[in-house]
Design an enzyme around this catalytic site. Structure first.
Site, PDB file in Angstrom:
ATOM      1  CD1 TRP A 231       0.727  -0.403   3.034  1.00 35.00           C
ATOM      2  CD2 TRP A 231      -1.069   0.776   3.639  1.00 35.00           C
ATOM      3  NE1 TRP A 231       0.875  -0.091   4.369  1.00 35.00           N
ATOM      4  CE2 TRP A 231      -0.213   0.631   4.766  1.00 35.00           C
ATOM      5  CE3 TRP A 231      -2.251   1.476   3.796  1.00 35.00           C
ATOM      6  CZ2 TRP A 231      -0.521   1.168   6.028  1.00 35.00           C
ATOM      7  CZ3 TRP A 231      -2.554   2.008   5.046  1.00 35.00           C
ATOM      8  CH2 TRP A 231      -1.700   1.850   6.137  1.00 35.00           C
ATOM      9  CB  SER A 232       1.419   4.181   0.655  1.00 35.56           C
ATOM     10  OG  SER A 232       1.791   5.531   0.528  1.00 35.56           O
ATOM     11  CG  LEU A 233       7.146   3.676  -2.308  1.00 39.50           C
ATOM     12  CD1 LEU A 233       7.107   4.369  -3.658  1.00 39.50           C
ATOM     13  CD2 LEU A 233       8.380   4.101  -1.523  1.00 39.50           C
ATOM     14  CG  ASP A 254      -4.409   0.237  -1.419  1.00 44.50           C
ATOM     15  OD1 ASP A 254      -5.038   1.058  -2.114  1.00 44.50           O
ATOM     16  OD2 ASP A 254      -4.503   0.168  -0.173  1.00 44.50           O
TER      17      ASP A 254
END
Length: 402
Positions: A231-233, A254
């Site tokens: 998720w994120s990076l 994500d």
């Protein structure tokens, strides 16, 4: 900048960090009233007051956990883990190099509480060697399937989350669904950055391959059903891992990302760069970089994102080096990703802009759209994380059943 209507924290910068906790409420993180109480304690205070208020709340939960553990109560594990989330919320505004001693204090309290909570569930931390780094690893068995061979979900964090965040954001839901979960912080994350000073690296296939090697030493792991979710990076790091390790049976991103450098031009234009300058970021004159830095320095959120966080995580000290390092984060061989991939695309999340193009380049891609009307817009759908987890795990159930 004044607080927006309905905000809990008087400082908008603190509001963004402080309300991140709501993404963890369904999985046992802090409730609205607890976050509101922290906000009241911070008042009009600075980053130090923000840190103190969260640590004080964490200490209260830790004390409750110790008392429950002394009485043999089942609630002790939940309380330790909850305390860990409060400590983890305290130090984000303090990011940067040199490392603020308060950040280390909060992080060490966080991990102490996290380890105590998992120990009561029979989970002990391990570590994986990767060059000069020691990567902390937690293999948590699925609820009700503690002694069974089950699929393994490896959770990958991004720029500023740690194992505590991935536990509440994703692991709790997956454990309840019957997936064993492996949590870790790699280079540029958590203890590997805070304590060991090891920066982020783009070749995450090397990192995850070492983690998979470790996971396969456990008799609980089904080697044919290993899934990587970022998720994120981590929405770049997880697919990058899948491009280099054929043992990965499915991948969740994500949001999905495949070339961070491609997004730098738009970022530069937001800072006031001309079209020509934005198209040639790696060869800009020092005078142009100085101008862009002036914009970054004058905006608190940008200063935190680029200088305090971005420079530190990447092990650089100037904007030119940061841009060059960011351009290295790309997946050159997308064709090597042969497993099914789920790409989330939340409404209002600019990081998800490249999802359609990424999906079109993949062999087997599914795009999961999440909307503001569902309360699931914004970065990583943190205001409705339970909806995201439900849909992601439904996809994963179906995909592995294939």
């Amino acid at each position: 900048m004044s607080a927006s209507p309905g905000a809990l924290f008087s400082d908008p910068f603190h509001e963004e960090f402080g309300t991140w906790m709501w993404g963890y409420t369904p999985s046992g993180g802090g409730d609205h009233g607890e976050v509101a109480a922290v906000a009241a304690a911070v008042g009009d205070g600075d980053d130090g007051a923000f840190f103190d208020a969260w640590v004080s709340a964490g200490d209260r939960l830790r004390s409750e956990a110790d008392a429950a553990a002394a009485r043999g109560r089942q609630s002790a594990s939940d309380l330790y883990l909850r305390a860990s989330a409060f400590y983890a919320s305290a130090y984000h505004p303090l990011f940067g190099d040199p490392v603020d001693p308060r950040l280390l204090e909060g992080f060490r309290r966080q991990i102490s509480a996290f380890d105590a909570g998992l120990a009561l569930r029979g989970v002990q931390p391990a570590s994986v060697a990767l060059g000069d780094a020691r990567i902390p690893v937690y293999l948590i068995p699925a609820v009700g399937h503690e002694d069974e061979v089950r699929p393994l979900l490896i959770l990958v964090n991004g720029y500023d989350a740690t194992v505590t965040d991935s536990y509440f954001a994703s692991a709790v839901a997956a454990l309840q669904r019957g997936y064993h979960c492996l949590l870790f912080d790699g280079p540029g994350q958590g203890a590997v950055l805070f304590e060991q000073g090891v920066p982020m690296r783009p070749d995450w296939e090397v990192v995850v391959s070492a983690v998979i090697d470790h996971a396969l030493t456990s008799p609980l792991v089904d080697p044919d059903r290993i899934v990587v979710s970022g998720w994120s990076l981590g929405g770049y790091l997880a697919p990058r891992a899948a491009s280099g390790d054929s043992r990965i049976a499915a991948c969740i991103a994500d949001p999905g990302q495949w070339d961070l450098g491609a997004g730098l031009a738009g970022f530069a234009r937001q800072l006031g760069a001309t079209e020509d300058e934005a198209a040639n970021l790696l060869t800009l004159d020092d005078s142009v970089l100085d101008r862009l830095m002036g914009v970054i320095e004058s905006n608190r959120k940008l200063r935190w994102s680029i200088i305090q966080r971005g420079f530190w995580v990447n092990g650089v000290s100037d904007l030119r080096s940061f841009l060059a390092k960011s351009a290295e984060y790309r997946i050159d061989d997308v064709d090597a990703i042969r497993c099914p991939v789920l790409l989330t695309q939340a409404e209002g999340d600019p990081i998800a802009a490249a999802v359609p193009a990424f999906a079109a380049a993949l062999h087997d891609a599914t795009v999961l759209e999440l909307t503001a009307a569902e309360g699931a817009g914004g970065h990583c759908s943190m205001r409705n994380r339970s909806l995201l987890n439900r849909r992601v795990l439904d996809w994963l159930d179906d995909t592995l059943a294939r």
